[in-house]
Design an enzyme around this catalytic site. Sequence first.
Site, PDB file in Angstrom:
ATOM      1  N   SER A 113     -87.552  94.532 -11.344  1.00 31.66           N
ATOM      2  CA  SER A 113     -87.381  95.601 -12.317  1.00 31.66           C
ATOM      3  C   SER A 113     -88.761  95.989 -12.884  1.00 31.66           C
ATOM      4  CB  SER A 113     -86.404  95.137 -13.391  1.00 31.66           C
ATOM      5  OG  SER A 113     -85.842  96.198 -14.082  1.00 31.66           O
ATOM      6  N   ASP A 169     -78.001 100.418  -6.963  1.00 27.07           N
ATOM      7  CA  ASP A 169     -78.753 100.362  -8.209  1.00 27.07           C
ATOM      8  C   ASP A 169     -79.279 101.750  -8.529  1.00 27.07           C
ATOM      9  OD1 ASP A 169     -80.480  99.861 -10.311  1.00 27.07           O
ATOM     10  OD2 ASP A 169     -82.014  98.920  -9.044  1.00 27.07           O
ATOM     11  N   HIS A 209     -79.134  95.782  -8.821  1.00 27.74           N
ATOM     12  CA  HIS A 209     -80.460  95.671  -9.412  1.00 27.74           C
ATOM     13  C   HIS A 209     -81.044  94.267  -9.279  1.00 27.74           C
ATOM     14  CE1 HIS A 209     -83.595  97.407 -11.897  1.00 27.74           C
ATOM     15  NE2 HIS A 209     -83.528  96.395 -12.741  1.00 27.74           N
TER      16      HIS A 209
END
Length: 501
Positions: free
Chosen positions: A194, A434, A459
Amino acid sequence: MSSSHYSLLMFLILSLACAATGENLEDYNIPKLSVHRPTLVRDPARVVQASMATKDFQTFFYNQTLDHFNYRPESYNTFKQRFVINFKYWGGADSHAPIFVYLGAEAPIDGDIANIGFLTDNAAQFRALIVYIEHRFYGESIPYGLTFEEALSDNNARGYFSSEQALADYAEILIHLKQKLNAKQSPIIVIGGSYGGMLATWFRLKYPHVALGALASSAPVLYFDDITPQDAYFSVVAKDFLDTSPSCHQTIRLSWEEIHRVASEPHGLTKLSNTFKTCSPLQSSSDLTSYLRTLYAKVAQYNDPSTQPLKLMCDAINGASPRIGILWKIFAGLVAVNGNLTCYVNPTSGGTDETQLGWTWQICSELVIPLGITRNTMFPPAPFNLNIFSNACKSVFGVPPRSHWVTTYFGGHDIKLVLHRFASNIIFSNGLQDPYSSGGVLKNISSTVVAIYTTKGSHALDILLAKKSDPDWLVQQRETEIEIMGKWLTTYYADLRDFGN
């Protein structure tokens, strides 16, 4: 100022700043870039597994430089920065065994140690040392000995809270660590997910003398400066729901108008508050619509194969009696993923959410992700307006965001043209379910800057602890990543021999 009062103050100022323009800041709320699963989609088996993953780690603190980029007297101040090491699998400095480093992101590092299992799962076969480093201003790595709330509310201290400073922190710690371990020739591979995946990418590009390579999981490095259309994120959310259940998608699409219709009636907000069992009375219909929009985004972003929150929600929406009406169907979906709680939508904060508060500063300073909704099959329009967003941020922090800084400092425009000329040893991994994959690198840039994605992935799924129940496509994704990293190391050791080291 208490954490709850500080959180409330931030909310009120942001709301008032947008009210002056007839807008609501929550229409510009940028979903958190966190690898950690929200409670509503947490896998109990993974929680048990994670609790066992921390036992072999030792905690250390490094006297970190406050400001790496200035030479003023105060720049030389230091603070304690936390990092942890697992020596269990390391082959040692004499064998030039590698070092796997997880770059902490917008949260205390404790959750990373417990849940990011890619390093521990694969260290044995490489005889690798494992290191996790905490991002400055989170957890126990806060300058000046302040609390998190004090640091974030201090104009001067907050100025040192940036990704550039964080990357320099990581470089300084890793150089120090290799010196202490006499491991000069041990190659480092950095890993992040991320926002941490963005950090891993940028670290490899900015500090190639420190990191041999980088695995960047679910890193939306192209969601800046209008490289990616602002509506890309929520377009993926809508597609995820449509692919799961067209009827569920349709119910949600029709619900927005129904919410506003009921809200406009006499005592309409009271009706909505009762229907959705809100923890406190709704002050406007946007309180509810903002919550639902965020909830749908979370369900899509973290739609892991073991928990399948998206299917769970849609099954509940579709399974509700058609006689009860659209809003009760929506509420049934809400309950399905949250569980049976005493109330929903606007619960009283149980304490400081460092990620939420810290992320607010980060997106209000440099990480401006222009994420909005324009033409969408499931959501009403809520376009991102940079001027309104900037004014709201300035009302809270006293300074406007630098919306072009990320692409100025790290790049992003024409990424294939630029990176294929000099970059190497970066893996961009994504799962196409995602929504943030829409801002990721999904095509190979060169033979060593590669994109690996799965159509069903969510994700940062690939860097979580591996489980026996993981689907074959996820297992294959991880094996491909490990194979590539192995090639990096093979080439590195060959280079060591060729250069006589």
